[in-house]
Scaffold this active site. Structure first.
Site, PDB file in Angstrom:
ATOM      1  N   ILE A 150       0.839  -1.201   0.000  1.00 43.50           N
ATOM      2  CA  ILE A 150       0.000   0.000   0.000  1.00 43.50           C
ATOM      3  C   ILE A 150       0.874   1.251   0.000  1.00 43.50           C
ATOM      4  O   ILE A 150       0.645   2.194  -0.741  1.00 43.50           O
ATOM      5  CB  ILE A 150      -0.938  -0.002   1.226  1.00 43.50           C
ATOM      6  N   LYS A 191       5.068 -17.617 -13.464  1.00 45.27           N
ATOM      7  CA  LYS A 191       3.776 -16.973 -13.172  1.00 45.27           C
ATOM      8  C   LYS A 191       3.901 -15.783 -12.207  1.00 45.27           C
ATOM      9  O   LYS A 191       3.295 -14.727 -12.447  1.00 45.27           O
ATOM     10  CB  LYS A 191       2.788 -18.021 -12.630  1.00 45.27           C
ATOM     11  N   LYS A 225       9.302 -16.783 -23.049  1.00 41.96           N
ATOM     12  CA  LYS A 225       7.949 -16.834 -22.488  1.00 41.96           C
ATOM     13  C   LYS A 225       7.664 -15.562 -21.680  1.00 41.96           C
ATOM     14  O   LYS A 225       6.622 -14.925 -21.830  1.00 41.96           O
ATOM     15  CB  LYS A 225       7.849 -18.078 -21.594  1.00 41.96           C
ATOM     16  N   CYS A 382      33.500   2.539  17.370  1.00 43.20           N
ATOM     17  CA  CYS A 382      32.504   3.351  18.070  1.00 43.20           C
ATOM     18  C   CYS A 382      32.232   2.774  19.459  1.00 43.20           C
ATOM     19  O   CYS A 382      33.095   2.851  20.322  1.00 43.20           O
ATOM     20  CB  CYS A 382      31.253   3.507  17.212  1.00 43.20           C
ATOM     21  N   HIS A 509      33.382   5.662  12.278  1.00 45.20           N
ATOM     22  CA  HIS A 509      33.044   4.400  11.592  1.00 45.20           C
ATOM     23  C   HIS A 509      33.799   4.303  10.268  1.00 45.20           C
ATOM     24  O   HIS A 509      33.292   4.751   9.241  1.00 45.20           O
ATOM     25  CB  HIS A 509      31.544   4.348  11.289  1.00 45.20           C
ATOM     26  N   GLU A 511      34.133   1.818   8.471  1.00 44.47           N
ATOM     27  CA  GLU A 511      33.480   0.862   7.567  1.00 44.47           C
ATOM     28  C   GLU A 511      32.582   1.530   6.535  1.00 44.47           C
ATOM     29  O   GLU A 511      32.281   0.939   5.503  1.00 44.47           O
ATOM     30  CB  GLU A 511      32.696  -0.183   8.358  1.00 44.47           C
TER      31      GLU A 511
HETATM   32  N1  GLN Z   1      26.245   4.275  21.903  1.00 43.69           N
HETATM   33  C1  GLN Z   1      27.486   4.924  21.655  1.00 43.69           C
HETATM   34  C2  GLN Z   1      27.338   6.424  21.527  1.00 43.69           C
HETATM   35  O1  GLN Z   1      26.278   6.919  21.284  1.00 43.69           O
HETATM   36  C3  GLN Z   1      28.178   4.360  20.435  1.00 43.69           C
HETATM   37  C4  GLN Z   1      27.402   4.541  19.165  1.00 43.69           C
HETATM   38  C5  GLN Z   1      27.841   3.634  18.056  1.00 43.69           C
HETATM   39  O2  GLN Z   1      28.463   2.608  18.278  1.00 43.69           O
HETATM   40  N2  GLN Z   1      27.481   3.984  16.828  1.00 43.69           N
HETATM   41  O3  GLN Z   1      28.293   7.135  21.666  1.00 43.69           O
END
Ligand code: GLN
Length: 537
Positions: A150, A191, A225, A382, A509, A511
């Site tokens: 929806i 299908k 098909k 983190c 981060h 990553e």
């Molecule tokens: N909870 C932690 C903070 O807010 C680490 C956050 C996280 O790992 N992205 O600082």
């Protein structure tokens, strides 16, 4: 070239890999020399996925400009290396919010605000927005969800209108479906695809290209098909079978001409073939990297998608270090002093994962202690970095009650504390410290070496708590160094224990910015350290 729009929808089932197909198509067009962007429109009502539990939609990805987004944006960046922004991730919530704000301002005075045209107009404006800010040849728009939901309706109506307004030379619909294999009948069934296309046609959308997800090879018969029943050229019926790696998908799409069929339908004469040299080299190297190393992911989410970018970053770095990384999830809630060695001793390295809240943190602290005292390469990200810091305070500095004020507001030794700027914030959504900030590296540190001697880096963040600088001297004189500092706020971004093989924690981060062609330097150096001693003669 005037911007052209490619809309990607999905039918039959979710999780068919629309994000990977979008990213692969983006990669191929980019490799042909075009300027492209890929954006995702998600039909849910949250403004962004920042407040969602990873069990709902997997990892929350963060753009350089600080938008919390769907994890598909991570695929877009890892495939193309092109940074996305807040304009590349839009939800129903954001659409409604801007329309309602405008209504309150009085912009629509006298009018009834309706899904059509007001919501659909706002969707169209957002779809076109990226190309008003930069020159783009192709804008790929992935519509989240599945045909028939929806909440997808306004998005489908918007792309139907856009296709009509822009014309067939400027807009095209690509639909991804699933062709199941019925083992009992020994047959592949088309299908569901036919039904899904009919459903789209009922909404006024005729897909020009179909991508069929399948676990088995589709015969020419089946493709014919499908073409026949769905008003699609047989050359525009592409199969997307399961492959050993998502990074093989662009090559598979190229082989079947997904990009060339789209270019042809959009009236573009393909000037050159995609330059996939370095990409192919990566795939080759990946195939040859058979020597396995086990890396533990210590976290609380027993779900691959929750740590998507970390797993991908590890495999990128693995390939470039000629190793096959086997990421092994170790649930931090189950780690105790008694079983930690059994769980971690055979690991070449350990990643202590990001996260929020107190569930599973004691297990992360026990893991950090074990790897520190057994000199196993360890990467804290983190919350993972924060746990390394707490472990060090408890077991080296002697503060048994050390904690983060996220977990214990009254701890007398708040070695991790809430950032000053966060203290007055009461709203939860989009209020963390988000996006890329600068970080100055301490010369000669392991982290600086990993970054090949660079002294200023920029990395993405998502947190409210930080290293408490009052303890910096005490940490440093006891062996844990603060080796990455934000130059304007003095916030500690990286800690390391230089006497160990590789024991580094980052508040940011890394990553989020590892890509296939540019693996992240910290992951590269981490995997290198994990591979030492496992080098083949
Ligand atoms: N909870 C932690 C903070 O807010 C680490 C956050 C996280 O790992 N992205 O600082």
């Amino acid at each position: 070239m005037v911007s052209k729009y490619i809309f990607i929808t999905g039918g039959v089932a979710s999780s068919l890999g629309k994000g990977i197909i979008s990213a692969s198509l983006g990669k191929l067009l980019q490799a042909r020399g075009y300027n492209i962007t890929i954006q995702k429109f998600d039909p849910y009502i949250n403004i962004d996925p920042g407040t969602l539990n990873p069990y709902e939609h997997g990892e929350c990805y963060v753009t350089v400009d600080g938008m919390e987004t769907d994890l598909d944006l991570g695929h877009y960046e890892r495939f193309t290396g092109i940074e996305t922004t807040r304009d590349n991730s839009v939800t129903t919530g954001r659409i409604y919010l801007s329309v309602i704000e405008r209504e309150r301002r009085g912009d629509y005075l006298g009018k009834t605000i309706q899904v059509v045209p007001h919501i659909t107009d706002e969707i169209k404006r957002r779809i076109l927005l990226n190309a008003t800010k930069q020159p783009l040849d192709f804008v790929i728009t992935e519509i989240g969800g599945t045909i028939g939901d929806i909440e997808s309706q306004p998005f489908l109506e918007a792309i139907r209108q856009l296709r009509w307004e822009l014309g067939p030379q400027r807009a095209i619909n690509v639909h991804l479906t699933y062709v199941p294999y019925l083992a009992a009948a020994g047959e592949l069934k088309t299908k569901p695809t036919q039904t899904s296309v009919k459903q789209l046609q009922g909404l006024g959308i005729q897909p020009e290209v179909l991508v069929l997800r399948t676990e088995h090879n589709l015969s020419d018969n089946i493709r014919e098909k499908v073409a026949h029943f769905c008003n699609v050229d047989v050359t525009a019926v592409i199969q997307s079978q399961d492959l050993p790696s998502i990074y093989e998908v662009p090559v598979n799409m190229l082989r079947q001409g997904l990009d060339s069929v789209i270019l042809e339908k959009l009236g573009v004469k393909p000037a050159k073939l995609p330059a996939l040299g370095p990409w192919q080299d990566f795939l080759e190297r990946r195939k040859k990297a058979t020597k396995e190393i086990k890396i533990a992911l210590v976290g609380k989410y027993d779900l691959q998608d929750a740590y998507k970018s970390i797993i991908e970053s590890l495999t990128h770095a693995g390939t470039y270090n000629d190793r096959k990384v086997k990421a092994i999830f170790v649930n931090s809630e189950g780690i105790t002093n008694e079983n930690v060695s059994e769980q971690l001793q055979s690991m070449a390295g350990v990643v202590i994962c990001p996260g929020f809240g107190s569930r599973g943190i004691e297990g992360k602290i026990i893991a950090a202690e074990y790897t520190r005292t057994h000199d196993i390469p360890t990467f804290g990200i983190c919350l993972g970095m924060q746990m390394m810091v707490i472990e060090f305070a408890r077991n080296v500095l002697g503060y048994q009650d050390a904690n983060s004020s996220e977990m214990d507001v009254y701890t007398p030794h708040n070695v991790i504390d809430m950032m000053e700027e966060q203290k007055s914030i009461t709203q939860m959504g989009g209020t963390m410290r988000l996006g890329a900030y600068e970080c100055e590296l301490v010369k000669g540190s392991k982290a600086a070496q990993a970054y090949n001697g660079q002294c200023m880096i920029k990395e993405r963040h998502r947190h409210r708590f930080e290293f408490n600088n009052r303890y910096q001297e005490e940490y440093e004189s006891n062996g844990m160094q603060c080796v990455g500092i934000n130059p304007t706020t003095n916030l500690v971004e990286i800690v390391e224990i230089p006497t160990l093989k590789w024991y580094i924690g980052t508040q940011f981060h890394p990553e989020y910015s590892s890509t296939v062609l540019h693996p992240h330097p910290l992951f590269m150096s981490f995997i290198k350290a994990c591979s030492n001693g496992t080098t083949e003669a």
